[in-house]
Design a protein around this motif. Structure first.
Motif, short mmCIF file in Angstrom:
data_model
loop_
_atom_site.label_atom_id
_atom_site.label_comp_id
_atom_site.label_asym_id
_atom_site.label_seq_id
_atom_site.Cartn_x
_atom_site.Cartn_y
_atom_site.Cartn_z
N TYR A 39 -3.80 10.73 -11.54
CA TYR A 39 -2.89 9.65 -11.11
C TYR A 39 -1.69 10.14 -12.21
O TYR A 39 -1.92 10.45 -13.14
CB TYR A 39 -3.29 8.40 -11.44
N VAL A 40 -0.40 10.00 -11.65
CA VAL A 40 0.62 10.57 -12.50
C VAL A 40 1.74 9.50 -12.59
O VAL A 40 2.06 9.03 -11.26
CB VAL A 40 1.21 11.86 -12.03
N ALA A 41 2.17 9.10 -13.59
CA ALA A 41 3.71 8.13 -13.54
C ALA A 41 4.57 8.89 -14.26
O ALA A 41 4.38 9.41 -15.23
CB ALA A 41 3.21 6.81 -14.23
N ILE A 42 5.72 8.59 -13.71
CA ILE A 42 7.07 9.36 -13.98
C ILE A 42 8.07 8.09 -14.41
O ILE A 42 8.33 7.53 -13.30
CB ILE A 42 7.59 10.57 -13.16
N VAL A 54 10.30 6.28 -11.80
CA VAL A 54 10.88 7.37 -10.72
C VAL A 54 9.91 7.71 -9.80
O VAL A 54 10.27 7.81 -8.37
CB VAL A 54 11.26 8.63 -11.60
N ALA A 55 8.48 8.00 -10.09
CA ALA A 55 7.46 8.26 -9.22
C ALA A 55 6.20 7.81 -9.70
O ALA A 55 5.94 7.82 -10.94
CB ALA A 55 7.51 9.67 -9.00
N ILE A 56 5.26 7.45 -8.73
CA ILE A 56 4.09 6.95 -9.12
C ILE A 56 3.03 7.79 -8.19
O ILE A 56 3.28 7.45 -6.83
CB ILE A 56 3.77 5.76 -9.22
N TRP A 57 2.20 8.72 -8.61
CA TRP A 57 1.31 9.35 -7.80
C TRP A 57 -0.23 8.77 -7.85
O TRP A 57 -0.85 9.03 -8.90
CB TRP A 57 1.19 10.82 -7.94
N TYR A 58 -0.61 8.27 -6.79
CA TYR A 58 -2.06 7.91 -6.90
C TYR A 58 -2.83 7.79 -5.52
O TYR A 58 -2.29 8.02 -4.38
CB TYR A 58 -2.24 6.36 -7.58
N ASP A 59 -3.95 7.58 -5.62
CA ASP A 59 -4.85 7.64 -4.25
C ASP A 59 -4.52 6.27 -3.74
O ASP A 59 -5.51 5.17 -3.97
CB ASP A 59 -6.33 7.84 -4.99
N ALA A 60 -3.68 6.39 -2.70
CA ALA A 60 -3.51 5.00 -1.89
C ALA A 60 -4.63 4.14 -1.11
O ALA A 60 -4.49 3.37 -0.70
CB ALA A 60 -2.11 5.14 -1.39
N ASP A 61 -5.44 5.28 -0.59
CA ASP A 61 -6.62 4.67 0.16
C ASP A 61 -7.96 5.09 -0.57
O ASP A 61 -8.58 6.35 -0.11
CB ASP A 61 -6.14 5.41 1.51
N ASN A 84 4.31 -5.04 -14.17
CA ASN A 84 5.38 -5.75 -13.63
C ASN A 84 5.79 -5.41 -12.24
O ASN A 84 6.74 -5.92 -11.65
CB ASN A 84 6.55 -5.77 -14.60
N ILE A 85 5.27 -4.14 -11.91
CA ILE A 85 5.87 -3.69 -10.42
C ILE A 85 4.98 -3.98 -9.29
O ILE A 85 5.51 -4.10 -8.08
CB ILE A 85 6.02 -2.15 -10.57
N GLY A 86 3.93 -4.85 -9.70
CA GLY A 86 2.95 -5.07 -8.32
C GLY A 86 2.63 -3.74 -7.65
O GLY A 86 2.32 -2.72 -8.45
N THR A 87 2.49 -3.86 -6.28
CA THR A 87 2.10 -2.69 -5.56
C THR A 87 3.34 -1.72 -5.72
O THR A 87 4.42 -2.06 -5.49
CB THR A 87 1.66 -2.89 -4.00
N PRO A 88 3.43 -0.54 -6.27
CA PRO A 88 4.53 0.41 -6.12
C PRO A 88 5.19 0.37 -4.82
O PRO A 88 4.53 0.75 -3.60
CB PRO A 88 3.99 1.66 -6.55
N PRO A 89 6.63 0.07 -4.69
CA PRO A 89 7.11 0.24 -3.43
C PRO A 89 7.38 1.83 -3.01
O PRO A 89 7.32 2.59 -3.36
CB PRO A 89 8.58 -0.27 -3.54
N ALA A 90 7.45 1.70 -1.34
CA ALA A 90 7.76 2.81 -0.81
C ALA A 90 8.93 3.80 -1.48
O ALA A 90 9.85 2.82 -1.89
CB ALA A 90 7.97 2.71 0.42
N GLY A 91 8.88 4.89 -1.41
CA GLY A 91 10.14 5.46 -2.15
C GLY A 91 9.92 6.29 -3.48
O GLY A 91 10.38 7.10 -3.89
N ILE A 92 8.92 5.57 -4.05
CA ILE A 92 8.54 6.00 -5.57
C ILE A 92 7.03 6.10 -5.64
O ILE A 92 6.69 6.98 -6.76
CB ILE A 92 8.99 5.24 -6.54
N SER A 93 6.18 5.67 -4.45
CA SER A 93 5.06 5.98 -4.70
C SER A 93 4.47 6.94 -3.86
O SER A 93 5.30 7.24 -2.59
CB SER A 93 4.06 4.82 -4.39
N GLY A 94 3.42 7.82 -4.04
CA GLY A 94 2.82 8.67 -2.97
C GLY A 94 1.60 9.02 -3.54
O GLY A 94 0.80 8.67 -4.60
#
Length: 158
Positions: A39-42, A54-61, A84-94
């Motif tokens: 998992y990576v947070a930027i 800027v980006a959050i890469w995690y196993d969404a499923d 504070n972000i809740g579920t990372p919004p589309a555009g920064i998550s992947g």
């Protein structure tokens, strides 16, 4: 968090948006028996601004659940922005990324000033690492390198 602040990363990544620079990250392939993609947070921190993901890469499923349960393992990001972000919004998550070189755009709306790019990685049955890269918008980029979970990290300005 204001709805407009959630849209800023999406607008910065939109086709045709002015390119402010790029962030490059190397994720090394570690010689371990059981390798899981990290998992990576930027995110970006700076004087006078809220930490900005800027980006959050995690196993969404992750086996039927949304995968967000393990985002708190990215402890540095979680403390300053994640909870504070809740579920990372589309555009920064992947999705998590395979080992190799990855490049993402730097947000186009950063004002001139001094910032710190933070890249954090955490891997199941593996390690955790946080790399900081100081940079100055409109002047210089920056680079650094991790020693385990993260390889080279660089901010390149046009």
């Amino acid at each position: 968090m204001k709805p407009s602040s959630l849209l800023a990363p999406v607008l910065a990544l939109a086709p045709g948006a002015a390119m402010a620079g790029s962030i490059s990250i190397d994720l090394p392939r570690l010689p371990v028996a059981e390798y899981h993609r990290p998992y990576v947070a930027i995110w970006i921190e700076g004087a006078g601004i809220q930490p900005r993901t800027v980006a959050i890469w995690y196993d969404a499923d992750h086996r039927g659940d949304p995968g967000t349960k393990w985002l708190s393992d990215l402890r540095g990001w979680w403390r300053v922005a994640g909870r504070n972000i809740g579920t990372p919004p589309a555009g920064i998550s992947g999705a998590t990324r395979a080992p190799g070189h990855h490049t993402i755009p730097l947000p186009a709306d950063l004002k001139p000033g001094a910032y710190t790019l933070k890249v954090e990685a955490a891997r199941e049955t593996g390690g955790r690492e946080l790399v900081s890269v100081p940079f100055t918008m409109a002047k210089t980029g920056g680079k650094s390198a991790g020693t385990g979970e993260i390889g080279a990290v660089a901010v390149t300005l046009p």
